[in-house]
Design a protein around this motif. Structure first.
Motif, PDB file in Angstrom:
ATOM      1  N   GLU A 165       5.309  16.629  -0.441  1.00  0.00           N
ATOM      2  CA  GLU A 165       4.816  16.013  -1.736  1.00  0.00           C
ATOM      3  C   GLU A 165       3.983  14.884  -1.355  1.00  0.00           C
ATOM      4  OE1 GLU A 165       6.102  14.486  -5.792  1.00  0.00           O
ATOM      5  OE2 GLU A 165       6.166  16.344  -4.481  1.00  0.00           O
ATOM      6  N   PRO A 166       3.015  14.871  -1.878  1.00  0.00           N
ATOM      7  CA  PRO A 166       1.713  14.146  -1.819  1.00  0.00           C
ATOM      8  C   PRO A 166       2.043  12.657  -1.942  1.00  0.00           C
ATOM      9  CG  PRO A 166       1.346  15.086  -3.689  1.00  0.00           C
ATOM     10  CD  PRO A 166       2.417  15.725  -3.258  1.00  0.00           C
ATOM     11  N   GLU A 167       1.471  11.662  -1.311  1.00  0.00           N
ATOM     12  CA  GLU A 167       1.866  10.363  -1.638  1.00  0.00           C
ATOM     13  C   GLU A 167       1.523   9.998  -3.062  1.00  0.00           C
ATOM     14  OE1 GLU A 167       0.081   7.684   1.019  1.00  0.00           O
ATOM     15  OE2 GLU A 167       1.142   8.421   2.759  1.00  0.00           O
ATOM     16  N   CYS A 168       2.361   9.448  -3.756  1.00  0.00           N
ATOM     17  CA  CYS A 168       2.122   8.719  -5.215  1.00  0.00           C
ATOM     18  C   CYS A 168       2.895   7.412  -5.421  1.00  0.00           C
ATOM     19  CB  CYS A 168       2.681   9.865  -6.076  1.00  0.00           C
ATOM     20  SG  CYS A 168       4.344  10.220  -5.821  1.00  0.00           S
ATOM     21  N   GLU A 215       9.405   2.867  -1.272  1.00  0.00           N
ATOM     22  CA  GLU A 215       9.372   4.345  -0.413  1.00  0.00           C
ATOM     23  C   GLU A 215       8.349   4.159   0.458  1.00  0.00           C
ATOM     24  OE1 GLU A 215       8.556   8.849  -1.593  1.00  0.00           O
ATOM     25  OE2 GLU A 215       8.882   7.313  -3.305  1.00  0.00           O
ATOM     26  N   GLY A 216       8.645   4.792   1.601  1.00  0.00           N
ATOM     27  CA  GLY A 216       7.558   4.687   2.849  1.00  0.00           C
ATOM     28  C   GLY A 216       7.293   3.697   3.479  1.00  0.00           C
ATOM     29  N   GLU A 217       8.008   2.380   3.102  1.00  0.00           N
ATOM     30  CA  GLU A 217       8.030   1.278   3.925  1.00  0.00           C
ATOM     31  C   GLU A 217       9.262   0.765   4.496  1.00  0.00           C
ATOM     32  OE1 GLU A 217       6.016  -1.834   1.746  1.00  0.00           O
ATOM     33  OE2 GLU A 217       4.298  -0.794   1.089  1.00  0.00           O
ATOM     34  N   PRO A 238      16.894   8.251   6.109  1.00  0.00           N
ATOM     35  CA  PRO A 238      16.064   8.531   4.886  1.00  0.00           C
ATOM     36  C   PRO A 238      17.170   9.298   3.961  1.00  0.00           C
ATOM     37  CG  PRO A 238      15.842  10.541   6.715  1.00  0.00           C
ATOM     38  CD  PRO A 238      16.730   9.227   7.466  1.00  0.00           C
ATOM     39  N   LEU A 239      16.447   9.314   2.737  1.00  0.00           N
ATOM     40  CA  LEU A 239      17.054  10.090   1.586  1.00  0.00           C
ATOM     41  C   LEU A 239      16.670  11.505   1.579  1.00  0.00           C
ATOM     42  CD1 LEU A 239      17.734   7.093   0.592  1.00  0.00           C
ATOM     43  CD2 LEU A 239      17.402   7.690  -1.521  1.00  0.00           C
ATOM     44  N   THR A 240      17.794  12.367   1.558  1.00  0.00           N
ATOM     45  CA  THR A 240      17.445  13.675   1.775  1.00  0.00           C
ATOM     46  C   THR A 240      17.341  14.445   0.241  1.00  0.00           C
ATOM     47  OG1 THR A 240      19.741  14.069   1.952  1.00  0.00           O
ATOM     48  CG2 THR A 240      18.295  14.045   4.066  1.00  0.00           C
TER      49      THR A 240
END
Length: 555
Positions: free
Chosen positions: A501-504, A411-413, A351-353
């Protein structure tokens, strides 16, 4: 009768033309009260064209009121040219600026020798007024100069294209900033360039690069430690540099929180040693590369760099050497910075930190930062701390998301972003200056100067000696407490909690169109495009901060 009729017609036509010119140039009314009083250097054709332009008051241009000429031809002094008086030669410039209450000096001759431009710039700097010049003839949009073409004086104008015949020393020349300083200085053709670094690998690479690009330049690669007083004395005694760019320093905030002893010895003691050697050997100009983290520091690194600034300021009170410091923020692509880190994380699949969803930083490209460092160094008269205008801060989270999209991922996938929390010594937002620092503009629109009170050198060196003694045997906590007595504004930061952070949807930085190409593996190209994106976003924000913030919120 025929002759009289002809004479009458000639007088009538000529009178109409003369009246039209008077109406155009003079009878348009008194000069606006907000017109800038401009003094033109050079009563030549270019200077006359500029006077005409000022009288026409072109739409969109700054309103200027010509108050006189300055010209190297002493025979023109006292004469009127296009109704404007020649007040004297360049040697008379300080007097004429005061007498005519000039607010701006325009150099009309783009071929004027750099030595003369430096002298004019020095006079303007002492009078605290702006200086502008015309571009070279090859850069003009047309054969006739216009007010729209005048620009700020650049380092190229001050150094010229001919060799500057100065010896230059760059400490830390194997690092990101030091190596770019060496590249740009080499382009001005110094008589010799001394490259000094403790890390031999970086020094080896930059020396080979410059030796290939500038085969006629006298280069001296020196492996040395800035803490070594005898070694630094030998370097200055051997090469006698006229200009020193001091870029050598430890810069990684979390590492220095764990190892404050090394910050004391490398950053503070090293700077003390190099400053003392420069003073003893009559260096003309000493430029310290500092950081925005020296403002209200929350880290050992920032506090140590503030002490470095204080060392130069205190020595400048009694030295012939002009010591100046230049602060700027993060540079894109430097070793240890965020873009190379994100690149390596993308190569591994994530992941990106990111430390915090709201963490923001100021960014500049390395060449851009170094150009402004050179410009600020040329302006400094001794004791100043300059700050570079870095535009609007960029949210690190937006930068991470943009790099993911530029890599053709989602992002997220394809890759995740993970929040790790602020590290020891880190701020949520960087500050440009503290409340106690008085600021004023300079003749360069992207460089500000902070007027800081200098410490008495004897007192400062005594406190530094006490800090060094503590650093030899003391614990990290003891070293930090002693450093805080030296820099009272230094305080460790409070922890800033955050929620997940909420999904956006993906965030688009300003002026960037989303593209979703097939995944690629050219990470250098990805990093370069990411750096360009941040630079454009920052520049857009600098021009309209409200628009920039609105764009972030909308995303």
């Amino acid at each position: 009768m025929i002759v009289m009729a002809w004479a009458g017609q000639l007088l009538l036509v000529g009178g109409v033309r003369f009246a039209w010119r008077m109406a155009r140039d003079r009878v348009l009314g008194p000069l606006p009260t907000r017109a800038t009083r401009a003094l033109v250097v050079g009563a030549d054709t270019n200077g006359v064209h500029l006077i005409h332009e000022m009288r026409r008051r072109p739409a969109g241009a700054e309103v200027l009121a010509p108050v006189g000429f300055i010209d190297d031809d002493a025979g023109l002094t006292g004469h009127l040219i296009e109704g404007v008086k020649v007040h004297g030669t360049i040697a008379d410039l300080p007097r004429v600026i005061v007498e005519q209450r000039a607010e701006l000096v325009i150099v009309s001759d783009p071929t004027m020798p750099a030595k003369v431009v430096r002298e004019i710039a020095r006079f303007c700097g002492e009078a605290e007024i702006r200086i502008k010049t015309l571009p070279g003839l090859s850069d003009m949009n047309s054969g006739r100069p216009t007010l729209a073409q005048i620009r700020d004086v650049r380092i190229e104008d001050l150094l010229g294209r001919e060799p500057v015949h100065l010896g230059v020393l760059v400490t830390g020349s194997g690092g990101s900033i030091g190596s770019e300083l060496a590249r740009q200085v080499a382009g001005f053709g110094p008589s010799e360039l001394v490259l000094l670094d403790h890390a031999e690998n970086g020094l080896y690479y930059v020396h080979n690069e410059l030796a290939t690009q500038h085969p006629n330049l006298l280069l001296h690669p020196i492996v040395g430690n800035i803490q070594d007083e005898d070694g630094m004395e030998a370097v200055f005694a051997r090469f006698h540099p006229q200009i020193v760019f001091h870029a050598a320093a430890h810069k990684h905030v979390p590492l220095l929180e764990i190892n404050p002893r090394e910050a004391v010895f490398n950053n503070i003691v090293g700077t003390r040693v190099v400053v003392a050697a420069a003073d003893r050997h009559g260096v003309e100009k000493f430029v310290l590369i500092s950081t925005d983290k020296a403002v209200n520091p929350t880290s050992v690194m920032g506090a140590s760099k503030r002490v470095c600034e204080m060392i130069g300021q205190s020595r400048s009170q009694r030295s012939q050497t002009r010591f100046v410091a230049v602060r700027f923020g993060n540079v894109l692509g430097s070793e240890g910075s965020v873009i190379p880190l994100f690149r390596r994380q993308l190569e591994r699949g994530g992941p990106l930190t990111v430390t915090h969803p709201d963490a923001r930083r100021y960014f500049m490209t390395i060449p851009e930062a170094v150009r402004l460092v050179l410009q600020a160094g040329a302006m400094g008269r001794g004791g100043e701390v300059y700050l570079l205008d870095m535009g609007e801060p960029v949210r690190i989270l937006d930068l991470a998301r943009q790099l993911i999209r530029l890599a053709g991922m989602r992002e997220g996938e394809d890759v995740e972003i993970v929040f790790t929390g602020l590290r020891p010594g880190e701020k949520l937002y960087e500050e440009l200056h503290s409340a106690s620092e008085r600021t004023r503009i300079t003749r360069h629109q992207r460089i500000l100067v902070w007027e800081l009170d200098a410490r008495r050198e004897e007192e400062l060196l005594r406190e530094i000696h006490e800090l060094v003694q503590v650093a030899r045997t003391g614990s990290p906590e003891t070293i930090k407490r002693t450093l805080q007595r030296l820099v009272p504004e230094y305080a460790e930061p409070l922890l800033v909690p955050f929620e997940a952070e909420p999904e956006c949807p993906p965030v688009e930085l300003p002026a960037v169109q989303e593209v979703r190409p097939e995944p690629v593996t050219d990470w250098r190209e990805i990093a370069r495009r990411g750096a360009d994106t941040v630079t454009r976003a920052r520049d857009a924000g600098a021009g309209d901060p409200d628009r920039s913030h609105a764009a972030y919120r909308a995303a």
